[in-house]
Design a protein around this motif. Structure first.
Motif, short mmCIF file in Angstrom:
data_model
loop_
_atom_site.label_atom_id
_atom_site.label_comp_id
_atom_site.label_asym_id
_atom_site.label_seq_id
_atom_site.Cartn_x
_atom_site.Cartn_y
_atom_site.Cartn_z
N ILE A 155 7.76 -16.28 6.61
CA ILE A 155 7.95 -15.44 5.76
C ILE A 155 6.95 -14.19 5.51
O ILE A 155 7.18 -13.07 5.15
CB ILE A 155 7.58 -16.31 4.45
N ALA A 156 5.71 -14.46 5.79
CA ALA A 156 4.50 -13.33 5.78
C ALA A 156 5.15 -12.38 6.85
O ALA A 156 5.00 -11.07 6.36
CB ALA A 156 3.20 -13.96 6.05
N THR A 157 5.44 -12.62 8.18
CA THR A 157 5.81 -11.50 8.92
C THR A 157 7.07 -10.56 8.46
O THR A 157 7.07 -9.61 8.99
CB THR A 157 5.64 -12.17 10.45
N LEU A 158 7.98 -11.41 7.99
CA LEU A 158 9.03 -11.01 7.57
C LEU A 158 8.80 -9.66 6.40
O LEU A 158 9.26 -8.86 6.34
CB LEU A 158 10.40 -11.89 6.95
N LEU A 159 8.28 -10.24 5.42
CA LEU A 159 7.59 -9.48 4.42
C LEU A 159 6.87 -8.16 4.87
O LEU A 159 6.93 -7.11 4.46
CB LEU A 159 6.84 -10.07 3.29
N ALA A 160 5.95 -8.47 5.97
CA ALA A 160 5.24 -7.29 6.25
C ALA A 160 6.28 -6.25 7.07
O ALA A 160 5.96 -5.10 7.04
CB ALA A 160 4.18 -7.71 7.42
N GLY A 161 7.34 -7.00 7.78
CA GLY A 161 8.27 -5.85 8.41
C GLY A 161 9.09 -5.11 7.36
O GLY A 161 9.29 -4.02 7.52
N ILE A 162 9.33 -5.68 6.13
CA ILE A 162 9.92 -4.98 5.23
C ILE A 162 9.24 -4.11 4.57
O ILE A 162 9.43 -2.99 4.30
CB ILE A 162 10.61 -6.07 4.08
N LEU A 163 7.96 -4.41 4.41
CA LEU A 163 6.66 -3.48 3.88
C LEU A 163 6.54 -1.98 4.90
O LEU A 163 6.79 -0.95 4.28
CB LEU A 163 5.28 -4.01 3.45
N SER A 177 8.19 8.72 11.02
CA SER A 177 7.79 7.32 10.22
C SER A 177 8.70 6.30 10.37
O SER A 177 8.23 5.15 10.40
CB SER A 177 7.25 7.56 8.84
N MET A 178 9.94 6.73 10.18
CA MET A 178 11.05 5.66 10.35
C MET A 178 11.06 4.95 11.75
O MET A 178 11.36 3.70 11.85
CB MET A 178 12.36 6.07 9.96
N LEU A 179 11.05 5.90 12.87
CA LEU A 179 10.88 5.09 13.90
C LEU A 179 9.84 4.15 14.33
O LEU A 179 10.10 3.11 14.69
CB LEU A 179 10.63 6.35 15.16
N ILE A 180 8.40 4.49 13.82
CA ILE A 180 7.33 3.50 13.75
C ILE A 180 7.84 2.33 12.98
O ILE A 180 7.63 1.32 13.49
CB ILE A 180 6.35 4.40 13.32
N ALA A 181 8.48 2.48 11.73
CA ALA A 181 8.55 1.33 10.99
C ALA A 181 9.59 0.62 11.69
O ALA A 181 9.50 -0.68 11.44
CB ALA A 181 8.84 1.88 9.63
N ALA A 182 10.71 1.17 12.17
CA ALA A 182 11.73 0.23 12.72
C ALA A 182 11.16 -0.43 13.94
O ALA A 182 11.55 -1.65 14.18
CB ALA A 182 12.93 1.09 13.13
N LEU A 183 10.34 0.17 14.73
CA LEU A 183 9.88 -0.47 16.01
C LEU A 183 8.78 -1.72 15.59
O LEU A 183 9.06 -2.75 15.97
CB LEU A 183 8.95 0.25 16.97
N MET A 184 8.23 -1.42 14.29
CA MET A 184 7.22 -2.65 14.10
C MET A 184 8.07 -3.72 13.17
O MET A 184 7.97 -4.78 13.37
CB MET A 184 6.52 -1.90 12.77
N PHE A 185 9.20 -3.11 12.60
CA PHE A 185 10.11 -4.39 11.94
C PHE A 185 10.86 -5.32 13.03
O PHE A 185 10.93 -6.39 12.77
CB PHE A 185 11.19 -3.55 11.21
N ILE A 186 11.13 -4.45 14.08
CA ILE A 186 11.78 -5.38 15.14
C ILE A 186 10.80 -6.40 15.78
O ILE A 186 11.20 -7.53 16.04
CB ILE A 186 12.48 -4.38 16.15
N ALA A 187 9.82 -5.87 15.75
CA ALA A 187 8.63 -6.80 16.45
C ALA A 187 8.35 -7.98 15.30
O ALA A 187 8.13 -9.28 15.91
CB ALA A 187 7.26 -6.38 16.91
#
Length: 143
Positions: free
Chosen positions: A61-69, A2-12
């Motif tokens: 702002i919304a995409t940054l917050l989505a990445g943090i989520l 799950s951390m790998l998935i989230a990290a890749l999502m956060f980068i995008a």
């Protein structure tokens, strides 16, 4: 996993956020011409200028917050059920935007060739992948 998935999502999502922030301060990176940039990233019929700067800032702002989520969802011990359920509307929004990009209605609304090219090959697939990522993170938290 799950951390790998989230990290890749956060980068995008961070990349999307940075681009929108740059546009919100009036820069036209990576294209020097505002009209061509607007045609490439917005694509609406007869578009001449970029959307309002405040709209770009809101998306940044919304995409940054989505990445943090996404990163928060990867931590199975934080936030409890409310955090888990917050991932569902995000999954729905990204999946809906991704699917919208493949409809005739959207193609009619956004006929600019450079946008159509990028939407079919980058924007819509990225949204589908982000939506699937949020859905996956939610499911992994529930299991």
């Amino acid at each position: 996993m799950s951390m790998l998935i989230a990290a890749l999502m956060f980068i995008a999502l961070l990349a999307v956020s940075v681009a929108h922030f740059i546009w919100s301060v009036g820069q036209t990176w990576p294209i020097r011409n505002e009209k061509l940039l607007a045609q490439t990233v917005a694509g609406f019929r007869d578009i001449e200028r970029m959307p309002p700067k405040l709209a770009s800032l809101a998306v940044a702002i919304a995409t940054l917050l989505a990445g943090i989520l996404a990163l928060a969802l990867a931590d199975h011990d934080s936030g409890g059920l409310p955090l888990t359920l917050l991932g569902l509307p995000l999954a729905a929004v990204f999946l809906a935007r991704g699917a919208l990009g493949y409809t005739a209605w959207w193609a009619d609304k956004t006929p600019e060739p450079s946008f159509r090219f990028n939407d079919r090959r980058v924007y819509s697939p990225l949204c589908v992948m982000l939506g699937a990522g949020f859905l996956t993170l939610v499911i992994m938290r529930l299991l």
